[in-house]
Design a protein around this motif. Structure first.
Motif, PDB file in Angstrom:
ATOM      1  N   VAL A 112      15.000 -27.179  15.764  1.00 28.15           N
ATOM      2  CA  VAL A 112      14.200 -26.489  16.814  1.00 28.15           C
ATOM      3  C   VAL A 112      14.465 -27.516  18.072  1.00 28.15           C
ATOM      4  O   VAL A 112      14.990 -26.924  19.146  1.00 28.15           O
ATOM      5  CB  VAL A 112      12.922 -26.149  16.741  1.00 28.15           C
ATOM      6  CG1 VAL A 112      12.315 -25.777  18.066  1.00 28.15           C
ATOM      7  CG2 VAL A 112      12.717 -24.888  15.698  1.00 28.15           C
ATOM      8  N   LEU A 113      14.075 -28.527  17.930  1.00 23.52           N
ATOM      9  CA  LEU A 113      14.388 -29.700  18.938  1.00 23.52           C
ATOM     10  C   LEU A 113      15.684 -29.682  19.564  1.00 23.52           C
ATOM     11  O   LEU A 113      16.070 -29.605  20.599  1.00 23.52           O
ATOM     12  CB  LEU A 113      13.976 -31.168  18.492  1.00 23.52           C
ATOM     13  CG  LEU A 113      12.295 -31.154  18.539  1.00 23.52           C
ATOM     14  CD1 LEU A 113      12.070 -32.542  17.997  1.00 23.52           C
ATOM     15  CD2 LEU A 113      11.547 -31.080  19.747  1.00 23.52           C
ATOM     16  N   GLN A 114      16.807 -29.600  18.318  1.00 23.04           N
ATOM     17  CA  GLN A 114      18.006 -29.713  18.550  1.00 23.04           C
ATOM     18  C   GLN A 114      18.588 -28.546  19.685  1.00 23.04           C
ATOM     19  O   GLN A 114      19.453 -28.857  20.742  1.00 23.04           O
ATOM     20  CB  GLN A 114      18.861 -29.757  17.628  1.00 23.04           C
ATOM     21  CG  GLN A 114      20.455 -29.994  17.676  1.00 23.04           C
ATOM     22  CD  GLN A 114      21.163 -30.015  16.322  1.00 23.04           C
ATOM     23  OE1 GLN A 114      20.780 -29.413  15.338  1.00 23.04           O
ATOM     24  NE2 GLN A 114      22.131 -30.840  16.146  1.00 23.04           N
ATOM     25  N   SER A 115      18.020 -27.454  19.375  1.00 21.52           N
ATOM     26  CA  SER A 115      18.449 -26.260  20.133  1.00 21.52           C
ATOM     27  C   SER A 115      17.895 -26.253  21.320  1.00 21.52           C
ATOM     28  O   SER A 115      18.674 -25.809  22.311  1.00 21.52           O
ATOM     29  CB  SER A 115      17.789 -24.826  19.270  1.00 21.52           C
ATOM     30  OG  SER A 115      18.045 -23.677  19.961  1.00 21.52           O
ATOM     31  N   HIS A 119      20.030 -26.251  25.131  1.00 17.59           N
ATOM     32  CA  HIS A 119      19.936 -25.029  26.130  1.00 17.59           C
ATOM     33  C   HIS A 119      18.968 -25.540  27.257  1.00 17.59           C
ATOM     34  O   HIS A 119      18.993 -24.862  28.239  1.00 17.59           O
ATOM     35  CB  HIS A 119      19.360 -23.951  25.565  1.00 17.59           C
ATOM     36  CG  HIS A 119      20.366 -23.196  24.390  1.00 17.59           C
ATOM     37  ND1 HIS A 119      20.197 -23.695  23.083  1.00 17.59           N
ATOM     38  CD2 HIS A 119      21.155 -22.294  24.738  1.00 17.59           C
ATOM     39  CE1 HIS A 119      21.244 -22.996  22.647  1.00 17.59           C
ATOM     40  NE2 HIS A 119      21.720 -22.113  23.430  1.00 17.59           N
ATOM     41  N   LEU A 120      18.229 -26.605  27.291  1.00 11.48           N
ATOM     42  CA  LEU A 120      17.439 -26.818  28.285  1.00 11.48           C
ATOM     43  C   LEU A 120      17.652 -28.368  28.582  1.00 11.48           C
ATOM     44  O   LEU A 120      16.428 -29.270  28.428  1.00 11.48           O
ATOM     45  CB  LEU A 120      15.893 -26.658  27.921  1.00 11.48           C
ATOM     46  CG  LEU A 120      15.342 -25.422  27.842  1.00 11.48           C
ATOM     47  CD1 LEU A 120      14.034 -25.122  27.307  1.00 11.48           C
ATOM     48  CD2 LEU A 120      15.547 -24.412  29.021  1.00 11.48           C
ATOM     49  N   PRO A 121      18.558 -29.025  29.012  1.00  9.03           N
ATOM     50  CA  PRO A 121      18.858 -30.406  29.223  1.00  9.03           C
ATOM     51  C   PRO A 121      17.909 -31.029  30.162  1.00  9.03           C
ATOM     52  O   PRO A 121      17.974 -32.100  29.986  1.00  9.03           O
ATOM     53  CB  PRO A 121      20.302 -30.435  29.481  1.00  9.03           C
ATOM     54  CG  PRO A 121      20.684 -29.032  30.193  1.00  9.03           C
ATOM     55  CD  PRO A 121      19.857 -28.112  29.440  1.00  9.03           C
ATOM     56  N   ASP A 122      17.457 -30.565  31.111  1.00  6.99           N
ATOM     57  CA  ASP A 122      16.927 -30.954  32.034  1.00  6.99           C
ATOM     58  C   ASP A 122      15.311 -30.937  31.888  1.00  6.99           C
ATOM     59  O   ASP A 122      14.681 -31.475  32.790  1.00  6.99           O
ATOM     60  CB  ASP A 122      17.049 -30.426  33.312  1.00  6.99           C
ATOM     61  CG  ASP A 122      18.559 -30.240  33.800  1.00  6.99           C
ATOM     62  OD1 ASP A 122      19.055 -31.424  33.620  1.00  6.99           O
ATOM     63  OD2 ASP A 122      18.905 -29.638  34.507  1.00  6.99           O
ATOM     64  N   VAL A 123      14.961 -30.555  30.652  1.00  2.00           N
ATOM     65  CA  VAL A 123      13.435 -30.279  30.439  1.00  2.00           C
ATOM     66  C   VAL A 123      13.078 -31.440  29.449  1.00  2.00           C
ATOM     67  O   VAL A 123      13.673 -31.888  28.338  1.00  2.00           O
ATOM     68  CB  VAL A 123      13.242 -29.198  29.725  1.00  2.00           C
ATOM     69  CG1 VAL A 123      11.715 -28.974  29.075  1.00  2.00           C
ATOM     70  CG2 VAL A 123      13.457 -27.820  30.592  1.00  2.00           C
ATOM     71  N   ALA A 124      11.865 -32.103  29.963  1.00  2.00           N
ATOM     72  CA  ALA A 124      11.436 -33.319  28.983  1.00  2.00           C
ATOM     73  C   ALA A 124      10.648 -32.858  27.675  1.00  2.00           C
ATOM     74  O   ALA A 124       9.760 -32.208  27.988  1.00  2.00           O
ATOM     75  CB  ALA A 124      10.694 -34.228  29.866  1.00  2.00           C
TER      76      ALA A 124
END
Length: 318
Positions: A112-115, A119-124
């Motif tokens: 789930v973290l990988q997904s 898809h949300l590369p700018d989200v911490a």
């Protein structure tokens, strides 16, 4: 206590950029004497010279000032963001804390973290692995935005979406007579000494399944970890029951341990995605929730040993 103001620090940085008191004073729309007084106060407080000032020559920075100016610029940039409502919204909405129930984390958390990262590369992204009660508490307090868990201990103050339905599995030693059966029912296990998780909601849920059928099983061990359960079962020291079925048929201590699905419909339990409905929604949380649902909708391979139902889909719980 803070003795230097942001305004004084701003003056120092402005002088460093301008190269002269006169130009810095003009840029800041302040008088040159006022700027000079501010610089003297800062240097006095720091106990260090920041600038070398010679009449008729540009101001030069001391070695101490070169490092100080770099840190001062970072501080001023952060202060500017804290005054900008749009920037604050980006900071708050650009983070996501995902909770995951202990038993589900080994099979669910990493993919789930990988997904989400893809898809949300700018989200911490942050994550926590906790028991039922801790997940519920932290969601209510806004410490966790979304949680992958079972629907135990969550009242109407939570929004819940079913991700996948799972059946529990019994872990047994090869020499146990039940090992000859391909699938089991709760009635088959009612007279067996059981190994269950010690977490309060978990053990109550499992025992309630038996009691609804009129059984009163004996619990011989209460454990905190799935692999401890499998190890005890492999030693034929009871039958373990869990909703997570790890791959392989060898316990950590090297003994064979078999898994048999418990096929009672009443024992099927949904894995859910939960969040507090008392907290304001955000685009990041909504997007992440959709991505997690899509991840669980993906078909499961025929040889998958997680115990997940490949025909299930994500549906809101009512």
């Amino acid at each position: 206590m803070l003795y230097l103001t942001l305004r004084q620090i701003e003056y120092v940085v402005a002088v460093a950029h301008a190269g002269s008191l006169a130009q810095a004073a003009q840029n800041l729309h302040v008088s040159q004497p006022a700027l000079s007084v501010a610089l003297n106060l800062v240097e006095e407080k720091l106990g260090q010279k920041l600038f070398i000032r010679r009449k008729g020559s540009p101001i030069t920075l001391t070695a101490f000032a070169q490092n100080y100016i770099s840190e001062a610029e970072k501080l001023l940039a952060q202060a500017q963001r804290l005054e900008d409502p749009a920037a604050l919204a980006r900071i708050i909405n650009g983070t996501l804390t995902l909770g995951c129930f202990d038993d589900l984390a080994p099979t669910c958390l990493a993919p789930v973290l990988q997904s989400l990262r893809a898809h949300l590369p700018d989200v911490a992204l942050r994550w926590r692995i906790q028991d039922f009660e801790s997940l519920a508490r932290d969601m209510r307090e806004g410490q966790i935005d979304l949680a992958i868990t079972y629907d135990l201990g969550l009242d109407s103050s939570f929004d819940k979406t079913a991700l996948r339905a799972v059946s529990p599995h019994a872990f047994i030693a090869p020499q146990n007579p039940l090992a000859t059966l391909p699938r089991l029912h709760l009635a088959d296990l009612a007279t067996q000494p059981l190994i269950l998780f010690e977490e309060g909601l978990s053990i109550r849920h499992m025992l309630d399944l038996f009691r609804m059928q009129g059984h009163n099983p004996k619990v011989i061990h209460r454990v905190r970890a799935l692999e401890v359960m499998r190890s005890l079962a492999a030693a034929n020291d009871g039958v373990g029951i869990a909703y997570t079925r790890p791959p392989g048929e060898i316990s950590y201590d090297g003994n064979p341990v078999l898994a048999r699905e418990i096929c009672d419909n009443s024992a099927i339990e949904p894995i859910i995605l939960a969040r507090s409905n008392h907290l304001p929604p955000s685009n990041v949380i909504s997007t992440a929730a959709n991505l997690i649902c899509q991840h669980f909708i993906k078909p499961v391979a025929p040889d998958d040993q997680t115990g997940f139902d490949p025909n299930s889909s994500a549906i809101p719980l009512t």
